[in-house]
Design an enzyme around this catalytic site. Structure first.
Site, PDB file in Angstrom:
ATOM      1  N   LYS A  54      -8.812  17.854  -4.788  1.00  0.00           N
ATOM      2  CA  LYS A  54     -10.111  17.414  -5.308  1.00  0.00           C
ATOM      3  C   LYS A  54     -11.251  18.094  -4.552  1.00  0.00           C
ATOM      4  O   LYS A  54     -12.205  18.592  -5.159  1.00  0.00           O
ATOM      5  CB  LYS A  54     -10.238  15.891  -5.210  1.00  0.00           C
ATOM      6  CG  LYS A  54      -9.356  15.141  -6.189  1.00  0.00           C
ATOM      7  CD  LYS A  54      -9.420  13.642  -5.928  1.00  0.00           C
ATOM      8  CE  LYS A  54      -8.551  12.864  -6.890  1.00  0.00           C
ATOM      9  NZ  LYS A  54      -8.629  11.404  -6.656  1.00  0.00           N
ATOM     10  N   SER A  70     -10.972  12.431  -1.805  1.00  0.00           N
ATOM     11  CA  SER A  70     -10.173  11.285  -1.395  1.00  0.00           C
ATOM     12  C   SER A  70      -9.242  10.888  -2.528  1.00  0.00           C
ATOM     13  O   SER A  70      -9.556  11.095  -3.704  1.00  0.00           O
ATOM     14  CB  SER A  70     -11.087  10.110  -1.023  1.00  0.00           C
ATOM     15  OG  SER A  70     -10.336   9.062  -0.448  1.00  0.00           O
ATOM     16  N   ASP A  71      -8.112  10.336  -2.156  1.00  0.00           N
ATOM     17  CA  ASP A  71      -7.186   9.837  -3.160  1.00  0.00           C
ATOM     18  C   ASP A  71      -6.406   8.678  -2.561  1.00  0.00           C
ATOM     19  O   ASP A  71      -6.179   8.630  -1.351  1.00  0.00           O
ATOM     20  CB  ASP A  71      -6.213  10.922  -3.627  1.00  0.00           C
ATOM     21  CG  ASP A  71      -5.479  10.489  -4.880  1.00  0.00           C
ATOM     22  OD1 ASP A  71      -6.106  10.483  -5.954  1.00  0.00           O
ATOM     23  OD2 ASP A  71      -4.296  10.118  -4.779  1.00  0.00           O
ATOM     24  N   GLN A  72      -6.023   7.770  -3.430  1.00  0.00           N
ATOM     25  CA  GLN A  72      -5.255   6.611  -2.986  1.00  0.00           C
ATOM     26  C   GLN A  72      -4.039   6.431  -3.879  1.00  0.00           C
ATOM     27  O   GLN A  72      -4.139   6.512  -5.100  1.00  0.00           O
ATOM     28  CB  GLN A  72      -6.114   5.353  -3.041  1.00  0.00           C
ATOM     29  CG  GLN A  72      -5.413   4.125  -2.495  1.00  0.00           C
ATOM     30  CD  GLN A  72      -6.342   2.929  -2.495  1.00  0.00           C
ATOM     31  OE1 GLN A  72      -6.595   2.355  -3.538  1.00  0.00           O
ATOM     32  NE2 GLN A  72      -6.851   2.577  -1.330  1.00  0.00           N
TER      33      GLN A  72
END
EC number: 3.6.1.-
Length: 194
Positions: A54, A70-72
């Site tokens: 990203k 950011s990623d979750q």
């Protein structure tokens, strides 16, 4: 200075609100990244890869920027739970997670588009869900509509009522942007915080 602006590679209102805590000017940009996990990819690796992808995707469009991605990923026994997207999927996720401990892997990446420097950290949070009845799950999903968050529960809002406990190093990680790790990375890039 090794960058001209700060860009959050996300259109998430949750991440934007968290980043505003730093009281720094920033822009947001949609990263347009395929968030499908790779075959046999472990949940923390998925979160790390997507956070970096990203940030890199946005860095291409902002060559002088410091870009935050950011990623979750929520994981239960190795199974990945992403954003449900539909009411039925949200209900299904919560039914599978009731009574269980789910690990939310939240990765944050900083890409300096000018220098090519990439930094990434993963901050896991262990979340123990209550034994939820189907009625509780349906009521929650109807009220909160958690269709845009991994694991279908917004701990920063009504979703906190679904939990027995949570533990992790950074309370902002569960909301989607680990600010403690991010502040460390931004300081390494020369930002003065505070």
């Amino acid at each position: 200075m090794r960058y001209s602006k700060l860009v959050l590679a996300s259109t998430s209102a949750y991440r934007r609100l968290l980043l505003e805590r730093f009281q720094l000017p920033f822009e947001t940009a949609r990263p347009d990244v395929d968030e499908t996990p790779l075959p046999n990819e472990m949940p923390p690796d998925t979160a790390n890869r997507l956070a970096v992808e990203k940030a890199r995707a946005v860095a291409v469009r902002h060559p002088d920027a410091l870009v935050i991605g950011s990623d979750q990923v929520a994981a239960l026994n190795g199974e990945i739970f992403g954003k449900p997207g539909t009411v039925a999927a949200a209900i299904g996720q919560l039914q599978r997670m009731r009574g269980a401990t789910v690990i939310f892997h939240t990765a944050v990446a900083v890409v300096n588009a000018r220098t090519g420097q990439v930094r990434c950290e993963n901050v896991p949070t262990r979340v123990k869900f209550r034994e939820l009845s189907d009625d509780e799950i349906v009521r929650y999903v109807d009220k909160e509509r958690p269709l845009d968050c991994a694991g279908s529960a917004k701990s920063e809002a009504l979703g906190i009522t679904l939990l027995d406990s949570l533990s992790g190093d950074d309370p902002t990680a569960l909301v989607g942007l680990p600010l403690i790790a991010l502040s460390r990375m931004l300081r390494a890039e020369g930002l003065l915080l505070p």
